[in-house]
Design a protein around this motif. Sequence first.
Motif, PDB file in Angstrom:
ATOM      1  N   GLU A  46      -0.026 -11.133  -4.067  1.00 34.64           N
ATOM      2  CA  GLU A  46      -0.134  -9.958  -4.932  1.00 34.64           C
ATOM      3  C   GLU A  46      -1.435  -9.204  -4.669  1.00 34.64           C
ATOM      4  O   GLU A  46      -1.457  -7.966  -4.683  1.00 34.64           O
ATOM      5  CB  GLU A  46      -0.042 -10.382  -6.395  1.00 34.64           C
ATOM      6  CG  GLU A  46       1.365 -10.837  -6.802  1.00 34.64           C
ATOM      7  CD  GLU A  46       1.436 -11.256  -8.259  1.00 34.64           C
ATOM      8  OE1 GLU A  46       0.365 -11.544  -8.840  1.00 34.64           O
ATOM      9  OE2 GLU A  46       2.556 -11.312  -8.810  1.00 34.64           O
ATOM     10  N   ALA A  50      -1.651  -5.379  -3.232  1.00 33.53           N
ATOM     11  CA  ALA A  50      -2.464  -4.375  -3.925  1.00 33.53           C
ATOM     12  C   ALA A  50      -3.488  -3.758  -2.975  1.00 33.53           C
ATOM     13  O   ALA A  50      -3.741  -2.543  -3.015  1.00 33.53           O
ATOM     14  CB  ALA A  50      -3.162  -5.012  -5.124  1.00 33.53           C
ATOM     15  N   SER A  51      -4.070  -4.578  -2.109  1.00 34.18           N
ATOM     16  CA  SER A  51      -5.055  -4.080  -1.148  1.00 34.18           C
ATOM     17  C   SER A  51      -4.421  -3.108  -0.160  1.00 34.18           C
ATOM     18  O   SER A  51      -4.987  -2.045   0.146  1.00 34.18           O
ATOM     19  CB  SER A  51      -5.693  -5.262  -0.398  1.00 34.18           C
ATOM     20  OG  SER A  51      -6.539  -4.805   0.633  1.00 34.18           O
ATOM     21  N   GLU A  53      -1.660  -1.351  -0.616  1.00 32.97           N
ATOM     22  CA  GLU A  53      -1.289  -0.120  -1.320  1.00 32.97           C
ATOM     23  C   GLU A  53      -2.500   0.782  -1.514  1.00 32.97           C
ATOM     24  O   GLU A  53      -2.412   1.999  -1.365  1.00 32.97           O
ATOM     25  CB  GLU A  53      -0.655  -0.469  -2.663  1.00 32.97           C
ATOM     26  CG  GLU A  53       0.763  -1.007  -2.548  1.00 32.97           C
ATOM     27  CD  GLU A  53       1.697   0.003  -1.903  1.00 32.97           C
ATOM     28  OE1 GLU A  53       1.774   1.137  -2.399  1.00 32.97           O
ATOM     29  OE2 GLU A  53       2.322  -0.346  -0.892  1.00 32.97           O
TER      30      GLU A  53
END
Length: 262
Positions: A46, A50-51, A53
Motif C-alpha cells: 500500500e 501510494a508512492s 501514485e
Amino acid sequence: MMARTDMPARPNRRLRFWVAIAACLAGIAVLCTLGSWQLERLVWKEALIASIEARRHAEPQSLGAVEKRYAASSDVEYVPMRVEGRFLHEGARYFLSTFQGNAGWNLYEPLQLADGRLLFVNRGFVPYALKDPALREEKASGPVSVTGLARNPTAERPDSAPDNDPVQNVYFWKSLPDMTTGLSLPAGATFLPFFLDAGPSPAADGYPMGGTTIIELPNSHLSYAITWFGLALTLAVMLVSFIVRSLRGPRPEGEEEAPVKG
C-alpha cells in the motif's frame, strides 16, 4: 500363565496424544506467521502504491533532475519527465505487446538530445501489421518535446520472458545492451541508463499511440492473510475438538447413547 500384550497401549496413546498436540500447535504457529507476513507485505504494498501514485501525478521534471535522482537511488520508476531532442528512426526497436485487446508492438526509438547523448523512448503502441515504418505516416521528423514517465532498466531477464532477438528486431524485455546491438550510433554518443514512456499522443488516431504505460501492482496480500489466519483458526478448532474427545476417554464397550426422546 499367558503374558499380557496390552500393557504399552496406555503409554503409546499418551505419546500419540502429545505428538498430535505438538504438531497442531506447530502448524498453527506456522500459519499465523504466514498470515502476519502477508499483513506486513500489505502495508509495504500500500505504501508502494501510494508512492507511485504521488510520483506519476507530480509535475514533469527536467532531465537533469531525473539523472540526479537515478544517480542517488537507481530508481526513477514512474517519475514524470520532459525531454527535447530528435528521434533517430533508424534505431527503432520493437517489443511485442498488446493494447486494448490488439496485438502489436511497443516502438522504442533513440532520442538524440542537444548534448549528443541518447535516450530510448517508448513512443507507444503500433499494430502488428504496421511494424514496417513505410506503412505508417511518421510525424516526428524534426525536433520534438516528449513528456512521459521515466522507467528503470531491467537488470535481468524475467523468468517468463523469452530471450530478445536483435537479429529479427523482436524484444521482450528492456536490455540496453541487446537494444544497442547492431545500432549505428553517432560518434561519441552514449545512452542514458533509464528509459522514457511517452505520454498520450496529440493525435489520438495516429501511430505510434503513446500513453500506453500499464501501472498494475497486484495487491492480494489481505486475502492471503485471511486465508492463512482462517486455516490457523480451523486447525485450532480441530485441536480443541481433539483434546475434548481425548479427555473424555473411549466409551466403554457395549455402552450406547441414550435415544433422544421426542
